[in-house]
Write an enzyme that holds these catalytic residues in place. Sequence first.
Site, PDB file in Angstrom:
ATOM      1  N   THR A  59       4.555  -1.163   0.070  1.00 22.43           N
ATOM      2  CA  THR A  59       3.461  -1.587   0.938  1.00 22.43           C
ATOM      3  C   THR A  59       3.352  -3.110   0.895  1.00 22.43           C
ATOM      4  O   THR A  59       3.789  -3.741  -0.072  1.00 22.43           O
ATOM      5  CB  THR A  59       2.140  -0.922   0.518  1.00 22.43           C
ATOM      6  OG1 THR A  59       1.881  -1.252  -0.843  1.00 22.43           O
ATOM      7  CG2 THR A  59       2.204   0.592   0.685  1.00 22.43           C
ATOM      8  N   THR A  61       1.085  -5.818   0.531  1.00 21.09           N
ATOM      9  CA  THR A  61       0.508  -6.620  -0.560  1.00 21.09           C
ATOM     10  C   THR A  61       1.207  -6.332  -1.880  1.00 21.09           C
ATOM     11  O   THR A  61       1.485  -7.241  -2.670  1.00 21.09           O
ATOM     12  CB  THR A  61      -1.003  -6.370  -0.682  1.00 21.09           C
ATOM     13  OG1 THR A  61      -1.614  -6.700   0.574  1.00 21.09           O
ATOM     14  CG2 THR A  61      -1.626  -7.212  -1.775  1.00 21.09           C
ATOM     15  N   CYS A  62       1.539  -5.076  -2.112  1.00 25.98           N
ATOM     16  CA  CYS A  62       2.192  -4.681  -3.361  1.00 25.98           C
ATOM     17  C   CYS A  62       3.577  -5.305  -3.475  1.00 25.98           C
ATOM     18  O   CYS A  62       3.978  -5.789  -4.534  1.00 25.98           O
ATOM     19  CB  CYS A  62       2.298  -3.157  -3.438  1.00 25.98           C
ATOM     20  SG  CYS A  62       0.728  -2.301  -3.188  1.00 25.98           S
ATOM     21  N   SER A  63       4.315  -5.310  -2.380  1.00 22.66           N
ATOM     22  CA  SER A  63       5.700  -5.792  -2.385  1.00 22.66           C
ATOM     23  C   SER A  63       5.825  -7.303  -2.277  1.00 22.66           C
ATOM     24  O   SER A  63       6.783  -7.886  -2.783  1.00 22.66           O
ATOM     25  CB  SER A  63       6.477  -5.170  -1.216  1.00 22.66           C
ATOM     26  OG  SER A  63       6.655  -3.798  -1.422  1.00 22.66           O
TER      27      SER A  63
END
Length: 173
Positions: A59, A61-63
Amino acid sequence: KSSTSRSSLSVNNTISVGDKIPDGTLSYFDSEGNMQSLSVAEMCEGKKVVLFAVPGAFTPTCSLKHLPGFIEASEEIKAKGVDTIGCVAVNDVFVMDAWGKHVNTDEKVMMLADGSALFTKALGTDLDLTDKGLGIRSRRYSMLIDDGVVTVLNLEQGGAFTVSGAEDILAAL
């Protein structure tokens, strides 16, 4: 009929500073490509561990922010006495492995799958995103665990990414 409402059945106590980390089993692939299971209690016993959770692998923001921040800061975090840095997501072990390879964690961060959200639910950090087609996920957080006890907890609200980054853990160490 029961007088207990559906919403009250899903209320969990959320982990707090000073709490013992609940045990749970997380999965990952080791450097030889073998699937392994890991007891959270054993991983944390007698050690300093940073765990951070993301709502989902791959996703935005996560990546782009959360995981890369911990990869980049891993040497500095470990230099301050942390034994292990782990990224937890409610995804299967194959997705977590592929994501780790995609962002090149280079074994700096363990990619830990909580496929059925059992550990996430034990923490009380589960997030129901069924209405968005994503099922049960984890709230975003970072925590420092010292010998099985949570000493720092940075738990995000909603979809925010404001207090759980690597820099927040570094500031607390």
